[in-house]
Scaffold this active site. Structure first.
Site, mmCIF file in Angstrom:
data_model
loop_
_atom_site.group_PDB
_atom_site.id
_atom_site.type_symbol
_atom_site.label_atom_id
_atom_site.label_comp_id
_atom_site.label_asym_id
_atom_site.label_seq_id
_atom_site.Cartn_x
_atom_site.Cartn_y
_atom_site.Cartn_z
ATOM 1 N N HIS A 12 33.705 41.245 41.073
ATOM 2 C CA HIS A 12 33.170 39.873 41.021
ATOM 3 C C HIS A 12 34.280 38.850 41.257
ATOM 4 C CE1 HIS A 12 33.653 40.062 36.333
ATOM 5 N NE2 HIS A 12 34.754 39.574 36.868
ATOM 6 N N HIS A 59 33.868 33.696 32.224
ATOM 7 C CA HIS A 59 35.275 33.323 32.366
ATOM 8 C C HIS A 59 35.525 31.943 31.773
ATOM 9 C CE1 HIS A 59 34.472 36.441 35.381
ATOM 10 N NE2 HIS A 59 35.753 36.746 35.306
ATOM 11 N N HIS A 193 43.395 45.766 38.826
ATOM 12 C CA HIS A 193 44.004 44.499 39.215
ATOM 13 C C HIS A 193 44.658 43.840 38.002
ATOM 14 C CE1 HIS A 193 40.052 43.217 37.737
ATOM 15 N NE2 HIS A 193 40.357 41.926 37.854
ATOM 16 N N GLU A 240 37.985 45.435 32.608
ATOM 17 C CA GLU A 240 36.609 45.120 33.004
ATOM 18 C C GLU A 240 35.810 46.374 33.355
ATOM 19 O OE1 GLU A 240 37.455 40.695 34.970
ATOM 20 O OE2 GLU A 240 37.142 42.426 36.254
#
Length: 278
Positions: A12, A59, A193, A240
């Site tokens: 995402h 977020h 990441h 995540e």
């Protein structure tokens, strides 16, 4: 009865939405990513699910660190796009099915998952970044969404096992809903990441592919990993991946991988994978 017909795992990354809005689908740097979503979009167009359960993290668009729930389920007739500082994207609100959402909420609480319920909160790129690549939205989206936010930002986080068990509880909730609906569960975020700190830009291609193999064939092994394990193997933000485990827990024990696209062109391993219940 309602039934889950498949699951989708997708990155995402906010830049996906930015590239989409700027029409970069044929740009050489972005084309491999956009092309990788087309088989999944074709599958959704063929299967015509009535609802997508979107497992994402907020977020700090609707929740902030003074009140950041572990699991938060949205109940409402529609969900708008959050303005994350660059102006509103030109996307229509996502429709919701209040009866389905309320049923899932009650079922999960009865299954001993203590949920936060939210209304009238916009959804950020955790949901809206990949959605236009999966579903057409003009003049409107073809189905409804059930947004389920998972805390992957502020410790203590839910464990990988807890998220997997949440997916299993979602499966029970859907299969106990009396209306004949087709549902797809979407787990967002990941894979490897890290966007800050000493290891900024870190990726681990070998681990990403090992994760995908285990997710399909031995998800219980992934539930044994700690948050530290995920961070060490895939970078700080790769935690995540526990949201992908929620998606996997909602599927059958035996699944078929119908499509996977893995594209590492930036600091994030952008991935899209489609599973069908066997």
């Amino acid at each position: 009865m309602a039934r889950i017909i498949g699951g989708i795992g997708t990155s995402h990354v906010p830049t996906i939405g930015l590239a989409y809005d700027k029409g970069k689908q044929e740009d050489p740097a972005w084309k491999p990513l956009f092309d990788g979503y087309k088989p999944i979009a074709d599958w959704l167009a063929k299967e015509k699910p009535d609802a997508l359960i979107m497992i994402y993290n907020d977020h700090c668009s609707s929740f902030f660190f003074d009140f950041y729930p572990t699991f938060a389920l949205g109940i409402g007739s529609e969900f708008s796009v959050a303005d994350e500082g660059a102006g509103l994207r030109n996307l229509p609100p996502l429709p919701g099915n209040v009866e389905l959402q309320a049923h899932i909420a009650e079922s999960l609480v009865n299954d001993e998952f203590d949920l936060t319920i939210f209304q009238d909160k916009p959804l950020d790129h955790g949901c809206f970044s990949p959605l236009p690549l999966l579903w057409p939205h003009k003049p409107e989206w073809p189905g409804c969404v059930v947004p389920l936010a998972v805390n992957v930002l502020q410790f203590p986080l839910p464990t990988a096992r807890r998220c997997y068990r949440l997916g299993q509880a979602i499966k029970r909730a859907i299969e106990s809903y009396p209306e004949d609906l087709k549902v797809v569960v979407v787990g967002t975020g990941g894979l490897s990441h890290q966007v800050h700190g000493e290891r900024v830009g870190f990726n681990n291609i070998e681990w990403d592919h090992e994760f995908l193999e285990l997710l399909q064939n031995d998800p219980e092994k992934l539930t044994e990993l700690t948050h530290k394990d995920f961070v060490e193997r895939g970078g700080a933000e790769s935690v995540e991946q526990i949201m992908w485990l929620t998606m996997r827990g909602a599927l059958n024990d035996s699944i078929q991988q119908k499509h996977v696209n893995y594209y590492l062109a930036t600091t994030t391993a952008m991935t899209a994978v489609l599973y069908e219940n066997a």
